[in-house]
Design a protein around this motif. Structure first.
Motif, mmCIF file in Angstrom:
data_model
loop_
_atom_site.group_PDB
_atom_site.id
_atom_site.type_symbol
_atom_site.label_atom_id
_atom_site.label_comp_id
_atom_site.label_asym_id
_atom_site.label_seq_id
_atom_site.Cartn_x
_atom_site.Cartn_y
_atom_site.Cartn_z
ATOM 1 N N ARG A 24 -8.662 -11.144 10.569
ATOM 2 C CA ARG A 24 -9.435 -10.406 9.568
ATOM 3 C C ARG A 24 -10.803 -11.067 9.381
ATOM 4 N N LEU A 55 -1.959 -3.325 -7.921
ATOM 5 C CA LEU A 55 -1.068 -2.539 -8.787
ATOM 6 C C LEU A 55 0.158 -2.163 -7.970
ATOM 7 N N SER A 113 2.909 -0.334 -6.199
ATOM 8 C CA SER A 113 2.992 1.045 -5.769
ATOM 9 C C SER A 113 4.458 1.407 -5.524
ATOM 10 N N GLU A 166 -5.567 3.087 8.983
ATOM 11 C CA GLU A 166 -6.000 2.398 10.206
ATOM 12 C C GLU A 166 -5.056 2.688 11.368
ATOM 13 N N GLN A 170 -13.618 6.303 3.996
ATOM 14 C CA GLN A 170 -12.469 5.394 4.058
ATOM 15 C C GLN A 170 -11.230 6.123 4.574
ATOM 16 N N SER A 171 -10.389 5.362 5.285
ATOM 17 C CA SER A 171 -9.146 5.958 5.822
ATOM 18 C C SER A 171 -8.124 4.870 6.071
ATOM 19 N N GLU A 180 -8.478 -9.615 1.467
ATOM 20 C CA GLU A 180 -7.284 -9.412 0.623
ATOM 21 C C GLU A 180 -6.774 -10.678 -0.074
ATOM 22 N N LEU A 183 -14.497 -4.345 4.567
ATOM 23 C CA LEU A 183 -13.195 -4.820 5.049
ATOM 24 C C LEU A 183 -12.777 -5.992 4.176
ATOM 25 N N ARG A 184 -11.853 -5.749 3.272
ATOM 26 C CA ARG A 184 -11.435 -6.849 2.383
ATOM 27 C C ARG A 184 -10.610 -7.877 3.153
ATOM 28 N N PRO A 203 -7.724 -5.085 -9.104
ATOM 29 C CA PRO A 203 -6.362 -5.527 -9.391
ATOM 30 C C PRO A 203 -5.358 -4.973 -8.398
ATOM 31 N N SER A 249 -15.048 2.223 6.040
ATOM 32 C CA SER A 249 -13.972 1.322 5.616
ATOM 33 C C SER A 249 -12.672 1.845 6.232
ATOM 34 N N CYS A 250 -12.494 1.505 7.508
ATOM 35 C CA CYS A 250 -11.354 2.052 8.263
ATOM 36 C C CYS A 250 -10.610 0.949 9.004
ATOM 37 N N GLY A 251 -10.747 -0.286 8.573
ATOM 38 C CA GLY A 251 -9.974 -1.371 9.188
ATOM 39 C C GLY A 251 -10.676 -2.051 10.348
ATOM 40 N N CYS A 261 0.801 -1.233 0.000
ATOM 41 C CA CYS A 261 0.000 0.000 0.000
ATOM 42 C C CYS A 261 0.834 1.284 0.000
ATOM 43 N N LEU A 316 -3.085 4.871 -2.955
ATOM 44 C CA LEU A 316 -2.789 3.502 -2.491
ATOM 45 C C LEU A 316 -1.976 2.775 -3.555
#
Ligand code: SAH
Ligand code: SF4
Length: 343
Positions: free
Chosen positions: A176, A227, A229, A105, A102-103, A157, A154-155, A225, A132-134, A65, A303
């Motif tokens: 998770r 990607l 970073s 965490e 979203q933010s 992942e 909350l993905r 996807p 969506s903050c963890g 990330c 991200l």
């Protein structure tokens, strides 16, 4: 982890799905089927959820990330409570039914302050609110639900516990998945999903990701996807790791396995390929998530690279969404777009 054990025992399914993913031909038929299933079960309307990236502070160091704790690439920011509420009310002007806050965490607000922000949005608008903050504790998710929060995203992942550990040295897939359970028990609608094409993930992992997302009986499944970073330990090499078609095949299969789920065309698909989000909407997707974050913060919430619309104003994004939906012949849904999963 019983769930993962159960999925690993479905060897025949995993093998079949992995073979389907590996097969070079057949995508057009798969897309046609996914589009038909989407039309039958969720209709032609597209739900639009405006995303407000209200802070990029993050104490976590997820390897992939761009705003991870160790990243020095971006100046850190946090929108004030007033600014978040004012930005959310703009969503109603544009005809969106939901805002997603979203933010990083943890979010830089105590839970009672976050609850107060949610309550203000709920009392001042008719919007549904997704957070969506963890990971939070079970009690904290309950407080958010009491404050009027409708959904939580909350993905998971990846469904591979070893890969999860490598990518998130400070946490585990077990925690998770437990958090997803807590979100459901708090009475919130549950959104989760995975990144497609993580380094180290095999086709069998992707097949298990698909099965896990389906087994969790999610109200919303958000995948995109991976990607590469810059300024992360996974930087360097090709930006996306898989053949482009594979990302879309996964989305189409998700729809076939989850006829009633809300499936967004996530922003990262536009970074993968031009008009990628439109393609997802034609291959099983029924949700669009335009960026509502005030323009001055957008560049600091990268991200992943090549995020679209970072220089756009929210009203230009709104105009662009409407034009895109029109060109696809898909109407903008009205109302909050709650879960369609039959109870
Ligand atoms: N901090 C919260 C929410 C913000 S991150 C959380 O982690 O849940 C939101 C999502 O961005 C993550 O779930 C992850 O799937 C995705 N993401 C992060 N880095 C990415 C990258 N390099 N490529 C694609 N998606 C990425
Ligand atoms: Fe933080 Fe989320 Fe990025 Fe992980 S994915 S570093 S928790 S913002």
């Amino acid at each position: 982890m019983n769930l993962l054990k159960e999925l690993n025992e479905k060897k025949e399914w995993l093998r079949k799905l992995a073979t389907l993913l590996a097969r070079p031909a057949g995508a057009t038929e798969l897309y046609r089927l996914a589009d038909a299933v989407r039309r039958k079960h969720t209709g032609d309307e597209v739900h639009v959820r405006g995303i407000i990236e209200f802070s990029n502070h993050c104490s976590k160091n997820c390897l992939y990330c761009g705003i991870r704790r160790a990243s020095r690439a971006q100046k850190r920011y946090c929108m004030s409570a007033d600014e978040i509420v004012t930005t959310a009310t703009r969503a109603t002007e544009f005809g969106y039914g939901t805002v997603v806050l979203q933010s990083g965490e943890p979010a830089p607000y105590e839970i009672n302050e976050l609850c107060a922000i949610v309550s203000r949005i709920k009392s001042e608008t008719d919007l549904a609110v997704t957070l969506s903050c963890g990971v939070y504790s079970p009690g904290e998710y309950k407080n958010l639900a009491r404050a009027g929060c409708d959904r939580y995203l909350l993905r998971f992942e990846t469904s591979n516990p070893d890969l999860y550990k490598k990518l998130h040295p400070e946490s585990s897939l077990k925690n998770r998945l437990q958090a997803l359970q807590h979100i459901r028990e708090a009475g919130l609608q549950v959104g989760s999903g995975f990144m497609i094409g993580l380094p180290g993930a095999t086709l069998e992992d992707l097949a298990r990701d698909l099965l896990l997302a389906s087994r969790l009986n999610l109200d919303m499944i958000g995948c995109g996807p991976f990607l590469r970073s810059p300024e992360t330990p996974l930087a360097g090499g090709n930006r996306a790791l898989l053949h482009e078609e594979l990302y879309f095949k996964i989305m189409a299969l998700l729809r076939l396995l989850n006829p009633f789920a809300h499936i967004p065309a996530t922003t990262a698909f536009d970074s993968l390929t031009g008009q990628g989000r439109d393609l997802v909407l034609q291959r099983g997707g029924n949700v669009f998530m335009p960026n509502l974050t005030p323009t001055r913060y957008r560049k600091q919430y990268q991200l992943y690279p090549d995020k679209p619309c970072v220089d756009e104003e929210a009203d230009r994004c709104a105009g662009c969404v409407k034009a895109r939906l029109k060109s696809l012949g898909r109407p903008l849904a009205s109302g909050p777009g709650h879960s369609l999963i039959p109870s």
